[in-house]
Design a protein around this motif. Structure first.
Motif, mmCIF file in Angstrom:
data_model
loop_
_atom_site.group_PDB
_atom_site.id
_atom_site.type_symbol
_atom_site.label_atom_id
_atom_site.label_comp_id
_atom_site.label_asym_id
_atom_site.label_seq_id
_atom_site.Cartn_x
_atom_site.Cartn_y
_atom_site.Cartn_z
ATOM 1 N N ASP A 316 1.201 -17.733 2.385
ATOM 2 C CA ASP A 316 0.243 -17.561 1.293
ATOM 3 C C ASP A 316 -0.638 -16.346 1.549
ATOM 4 O OD1 ASP A 316 1.203 -19.881 0.081
ATOM 5 O OD2 ASP A 316 -0.141 -21.136 1.292
ATOM 6 N N ASP A 317 -1.142 -15.803 0.474
ATOM 7 C CA ASP A 317 -2.016 -14.642 0.575
ATOM 8 C C ASP A 317 -3.367 -15.044 1.168
ATOM 9 O OD1 ASP A 317 -3.001 -12.106 0.372
ATOM 10 O OD2 ASP A 317 -3.490 -12.252 -1.764
ATOM 11 N N PHE A 318 -3.999 -14.124 1.872
ATOM 12 C CA PHE A 318 -5.386 -14.332 2.270
ATOM 13 C C PHE A 318 -6.128 -13.002 2.192
ATOM 14 C CE2 PHE A 318 -3.056 -13.658 6.218
ATOM 15 C CZ PHE A 318 -3.827 -12.753 6.918
ATOM 16 N N VAL A 319 -7.409 -13.119 1.947
ATOM 17 C CA VAL A 319 -8.251 -11.949 1.671
ATOM 18 C C VAL A 319 -9.094 -11.649 2.891
ATOM 19 C CG1 VAL A 319 -10.110 -11.049 0.222
ATOM 20 C CG2 VAL A 319 -8.306 -12.475 -0.791
ATOM 21 N N ILE A 320 -9.178 -10.361 3.222
ATOM 22 C CA ILE A 320 -9.964 -9.920 4.373
ATOM 23 C C ILE A 320 -10.971 -8.863 3.923
ATOM 24 C CG2 ILE A 320 -8.234 -8.181 4.981
ATOM 25 C CD1 ILE A 320 -9.047 -8.551 7.898
ATOM 26 N N ASN A 321 -12.118 -8.884 4.536
ATOM 27 C CA ASN A 321 -13.130 -7.867 4.259
ATOM 28 C C ASN A 321 -12.783 -6.641 5.089
ATOM 29 O OD1 ASN A 321 -15.523 -6.889 3.110
ATOM 30 N ND2 ASN A 321 -16.681 -7.382 4.957
ATOM 31 N N GLY A 322 -12.219 -5.622 4.414
ATOM 32 C CA GLY A 322 -11.736 -4.472 5.169
ATOM 33 C C GLY A 322 -11.552 -3.245 4.302
ATOM 34 N N ASP A 323 -10.735 -2.331 4.832
ATOM 35 C CA ASP A 323 -10.488 -1.056 4.159
ATOM 36 C C ASP A 323 -8.982 -0.915 3.923
ATOM 37 O OD1 ASP A 323 -11.164 1.911 3.543
ATOM 38 O OD2 ASP A 323 -9.618 2.012 5.103
ATOM 39 N N GLU A 324 -8.611 -0.481 2.743
ATOM 40 C CA GLU A 324 -7.196 -0.417 2.375
ATOM 41 C C GLU A 324 -6.416 0.555 3.250
ATOM 42 O OE1 GLU A 324 -4.349 0.463 -1.531
ATOM 43 O OE2 GLU A 324 -6.548 0.585 -1.685
ATOM 44 N N PHE A 325 -6.995 1.710 3.551
ATOM 45 C CA PHE A 325 -6.281 2.716 4.336
ATOM 46 C C PHE A 325 -5.944 2.194 5.738
ATOM 47 C CE2 PHE A 325 -6.506 6.075 7.553
ATOM 48 C CZ PHE A 325 -5.437 6.871 7.169
ATOM 49 N N THR A 326 -6.950 1.631 6.419
ATOM 50 C CA THR A 326 -6.705 1.167 7.786
ATOM 51 C C THR A 326 -5.724 0.005 7.816
ATOM 52 O OG1 THR A 326 -8.712 -0.195 7.630
ATOM 53 C CG2 THR A 326 -8.919 1.959 8.685
ATOM 54 N N LEU A 327 -5.835 -0.924 6.867
ATOM 55 C CA LEU A 327 -4.915 -2.052 6.827
ATOM 56 C C LEU A 327 -3.499 -1.586 6.504
ATOM 57 C CD1 LEU A 327 -7.105 -4.717 4.986
ATOM 58 C CD2 LEU A 327 -6.464 -4.709 7.393
ATOM 59 N N THR A 328 -3.375 -0.628 5.599
ATOM 60 C CA THR A 328 -2.057 -0.075 5.267
ATOM 61 C C THR A 328 -1.452 0.610 6.493
ATOM 62 O OG1 THR A 328 -2.701 0.244 2.958
ATOM 63 C CG2 THR A 328 -0.819 1.511 3.761
ATOM 64 N N THR A 329 -2.268 1.380 7.210
ATOM 65 C CA THR A 329 -1.789 2.067 8.409
ATOM 66 C C THR A 329 -1.350 1.071 9.474
ATOM 67 O OG1 THR A 329 -3.312 3.901 7.957
ATOM 68 C CG2 THR A 329 -2.395 3.750 10.176
ATOM 69 N N LEU A 330 -2.141 -0.001 9.647
ATOM 70 C CA LEU A 330 -1.802 -1.033 10.630
ATOM 71 C C LEU A 330 -0.449 -1.658 10.312
ATOM 72 C CD1 LEU A 330 -2.597 -3.107 12.912
ATOM 73 C CD2 LEU A 330 -3.658 -4.457 11.101
ATOM 74 N N ILE A 331 -0.286 -2.145 9.093
ATOM 75 C CA ILE A 331 0.952 -2.824 8.706
ATOM 76 C C ILE A 331 2.128 -1.851 8.709
ATOM 77 C CG2 ILE A 331 2.084 -4.062 6.826
ATOM 78 C CD1 ILE A 331 -0.684 -5.203 6.102
ATOM 79 N N ALA A 332 1.889 -0.605 8.243
ATOM 80 C CA ALA A 332 2.971 0.392 8.192
ATOM 81 C C ALA A 332 3.489 0.714 9.589
ATOM 82 C CB ALA A 332 2.468 1.654 7.504
ATOM 83 N N ASN A 333 2.612 0.855 10.552
ATOM 84 C CA ASN A 333 3.052 1.156 11.919
ATOM 85 C C ASN A 333 3.859 0.010 12.516
ATOM 86 O OD1 ASN A 333 2.195 3.804 12.527
ATOM 87 N ND2 ASN A 333 0.092 3.116 12.788
ATOM 88 N N LEU A 334 3.371 -1.239 12.318
ATOM 89 C CA LEU A 334 4.097 -2.381 12.870
ATOM 90 C C LEU A 334 5.445 -2.568 12.182
ATOM 91 C CD1 LEU A 334 1.142 -4.929 13.293
ATOM 92 C CD2 LEU A 334 2.247 -3.546 15.062
ATOM 93 N N LEU A 335 5.489 -2.397 10.858
ATOM 94 C CA LEU A 335 6.756 -2.525 10.139
ATOM 95 C C LEU A 335 7.712 -1.394 10.510
ATOM 96 C CD1 LEU A 335 8.549 -3.886 8.048
ATOM 97 C CD2 LEU A 335 7.360 -2.574 6.263
ATOM 98 N N SER A 336 7.167 -0.181 10.656
ATOM 99 C CA SER A 336 8.006 0.965 11.018
ATOM 100 C C SER A 336 8.663 0.746 12.378
ATOM 101 C CB SER A 336 7.165 2.235 11.032
ATOM 102 O OG SER A 336 7.928 3.344 11.476
ATOM 103 N N ASN A 337 7.901 0.205 13.338
ATOM 104 C CA ASN A 337 8.476 -0.068 14.655
ATOM 105 C C ASN A 337 9.582 -1.115 14.560
ATOM 106 O OD1 ASN A 337 6.881 1.743 16.043
ATOM 107 N ND2 ASN A 337 5.322 0.225 16.590
ATOM 108 N N ALA A 338 9.335 -2.171 13.750
ATOM 109 C CA ALA A 338 10.357 -3.213 13.599
ATOM 110 C C ALA A 338 11.633 -2.646 12.999
ATOM 111 C CB ALA A 338 9.808 -4.342 12.730
ATOM 112 N N ILE A 339 11.483 -1.761 12.005
ATOM 113 C CA ILE A 339 12.663 -1.151 11.370
ATOM 114 C C ILE A 339 13.402 -0.261 12.376
ATOM 115 C CG2 ILE A 339 13.436 0.429 9.564
ATOM 116 C CD1 ILE A 339 11.022 -0.531 7.891
#
Length: 437
Positions: A316-339
Motif C-alpha cells: 500500500d502507498d504511504f506518505v512521507i514528509n520529504g522532497d521529490e528530488f531526493t526521494l526520486t534519486t534514492l529510489i532511482a539509484n537502488l532500482l538502477s543497481n538492482a537492474i
C-alpha cells in the motif's frame, strides 16, 4: 555515571572512611583514658575503705550489692572485717597493686592495698569500663554521623557549582548542529575550561575549512566539466556520422561510451554535492512513495525490458514528509543497481510494507548478491562490487550508494542490507514518522 555523581560519591566515601578511622582511634584513646581515671577511682575507694573504723567481730559485715558495679573486701590479720555479699565467703588472694582476673563469675579489674595489718581488695567489672568508653565515643561521634547526610547535600551542591562551566559547555556542544562551526563565544575565568574552549574553536575553524573545501571542490569540478563533456559528445556524434570505415566507427563508439560514463560520474558528483540535510529539510512537503516509485520504474523500464527482467510493485502507498528530488534519486539509484546486477530474465520485487516504527521501502533482486565484507564497504565513495570486472559487465562510478547514504541521513531513516529470498540482495529503507495513504 556523571562526573558530579562520581566526585560526590568519592568525597562522601572518603568522609565516611575518615569518620570510621576517627571512631576507632577515639575508641582506643577513650578506653586508655577511661582506664586511667577508673584506676585512680579504685585507688581512692581503696584508700577510703582501708581507713574505716571497723573492729574484729564474730560475724563480718556483709554489704548487698546486686548490681556488682563495685565489689570489695576488708581484711585484717587474715580476718574478714567487711565485704560485698558475693565475696564474703571467699578470701581472694592477690598481690598488691592492679591486676585483671576472673572474680565472682566475671572479668574484673582488681586493686589491692595494704596498710599495717589491714588489706583492702576492690574489684570493678571490665564491662563497666567498655560501656563508659562506648558512651564517651558515641556521644562524641554521633553528631558527626548525623551530619554525614547534610554534608552529602553540601558536597553535591558545591561539586555541581564547581562543574557548572563544564556542564554548560557540554550542553552547548550537545545542542549544536553537525554543520555549525561557529566559535564558542563564551568568556570564562576558569583556568581549566579556557584551553578547552580555545582548542575547540581552533578545531571548529579547521573542520569548517576542510568541510567547505571537500563540499565545494567536487561540485565545482563537476560543474566545470559539464561544458567540455557536452562539446565532446557533439564532436564525437558528428565524427561518427561522417565516418564510413567500420573500424573507425567502433573506435568512436568506444569513445562515446567513455564520455557517457564520465558524464554519469559528473552528474553523480553534482547530486552528491547537493544532498546536504540542511538544504532539503526546509522545503519538505508530503510525498507519495508509491507515485514516486511508479515514476522511477517507468523511466527505467527500457533497461528492464532490454534485459527481459520481471518487475513487480507490492504493498500500500504511504506518505512521507520529504522532497521529490531526493526521494526520486534514492529510489532511482537502488532500482538502477538492482537492474544492473540482476541477470537477463531475472526478477525484481519492490515492496511498500509497514514496520514496527514506520514504513519500509524494500527492493529484492535475483542477482548474485553480496558478501558481508562487500556490504560493509558498499557505502564508501567510488567503491563498486567487483569493480569493472563484475560478471554483469555494467559500468558505474561507485557513487550511487554513497548518495543513498546521504539521502538516508536527510530523512533520519535507516537502511539494511540482507540476502534476498530471490537469491540476490535485499535493500530495506525504513522511514519513521510517516503515514499510510
Amino acid at each position: 555515571m556523571s562526573i558530579r555523581k562520581r566526585l560526590t560519591l568519592i568525597l562522601l566515601s572518603m568522609m565516611v572512611l575518615t569518620c570510621f578511622l576517627a571512631l576507632v582511634k577515639g575508641y582506643q584513646k577513650s578506653m586508655h583514658h577511661g582506664e586511667s581515671l577508673l584506676d585512680d577511682e579504685l585507688k581512692i575507694v581503696a584508700g577510703v575503705l582501708i581507713e574505716q573504723p571497723l573492729a574484729l567481730s564474730t560475724d563480718a559485715v556483709q554489704v548487698n550489692n546486686n548490681s556488682a558495679q563495685l565489689l570489695y573486701q576488708i581484711w585484717q590479720n587474715n580476718s574478714l572485717l567487711s565485704g560485698s555479699s558475693s565475696l564474703t565467703n571467699n578470701q581472694i588472694s592477690f598481690s598488691e597493686g592492679f591486676q585483671t582476673a576472673n572474680v565472682a563469675g566475671q572479668r574484673m579489674r582488681v586493686f589491692v592495698m595494704s596498710k599495717n595489718s589491714r588489706k583492702v581488695i576492690v574489684a570493678e567489672p571490665m564491662a563497666k569500663r567498655f560501656e563508659l568508653a562506648e558512651a564517651v565515643i558515641l556521644s562524641a561521634m554521633l553528631p558527626m554521623l548525623w551530619a554525614v547526610p547534610l554534608l552529602a547535600i553540601f558536597i553535591s551542591f558545591f561539586v555541581k557549582y564547581a562543574l557548572a562551566p563544564l556542564t554548560r559547555l557540554s550542553k552547548q556542544l550537545a545542542s549544536r548542529q553537525a554543520n555549525d562551526f561557529t566559535p564558542i563565544n563564551w568568556q570564562v575565568t576558569d583556568e581549566e575550561i579556557k584551553p578547552v574552549i580555545n582548542r575547540l574553536n581552533d578545531l571548529f575553524k579547521r573542520v569548517e575549512t576542510a568541510y567547505l573545501r571537500e563540499r565545494f571542490f567536487a561540485s565545482d569540478a563537476a560543474h566545470e566539466l559539464r561544458t567540455p563533456l557536452s562539446s565532446l559528445k557533439i564532436n564525437v556524434h558528428n565524427l561518427a556520422n561522417k565516418q564510413s570505415n567500420l573500424q573507425d566507427h567502433q573506435e568512436l563508439q568506444a569513445m562515446s561510451q567513455g564520455i557517457n560514463r564520465l558524464s554519469n560520474i559528473v552528474e553523480q558528483m553534482l547530486i552528491l554535492g547537493r544532498t546536504q540535510p540542511e538544504q532539503w529539510q526546509r522545503q519538505f512537503s508530503e510525498q507519495s512513495l508509491l507515485t514516486i516509485t511508479q515514476q522511477v520504474v517507468s523511466e527505467q523500464y527500457d533497461k528492464i525490458d532490454e534485459k527481459n527482467q520481471t518487475i513487480s510493485l507490492e504493498g500500500d502507498d504511504f506518505v512521507i514528509n520529504g522532497d521529490e528530488f531526493t526521494l526520486t534519486t534514492l529510489i532511482a539509484n537502488l532500482l538502477s543497481n538492482a537492474i544492473k546486477y540482476t541477470p537477463d530474465n531475472g526478477q525484481i520485487i519492490i515492496k511498500l510494507v509497514p514496520s514496527n516504527d514506520g514504513f519500509s521501502w524494500q527492493i529484492d533482486d535475483s542477482g548474485a548478491g553480496m558478501t558481508e565484507e562487500q556490504k560493509e564497504r558498499i557505502f564508501n565513495r567510488f567503491y563498486r562490487v567487483g569493480g569493472d570486472q563484475h560478471p554483469s559487465g555494467e559500468q558505474g562510478a561507485g557513487l550511487g550508494m554513497a548518495i543513498v547514504q546521504h539521502i538516508i541521513a536527510i530523512y533520519g531513516a535507516s537502511i539494511h542490507l540482507a540476502n534476498s529470498p530471490l537469491g540476490g540482495l535485499t535493500v530495506k529503507v525504513t522511514f519513521t514518522g510517516v503515514k499510510s495513504d
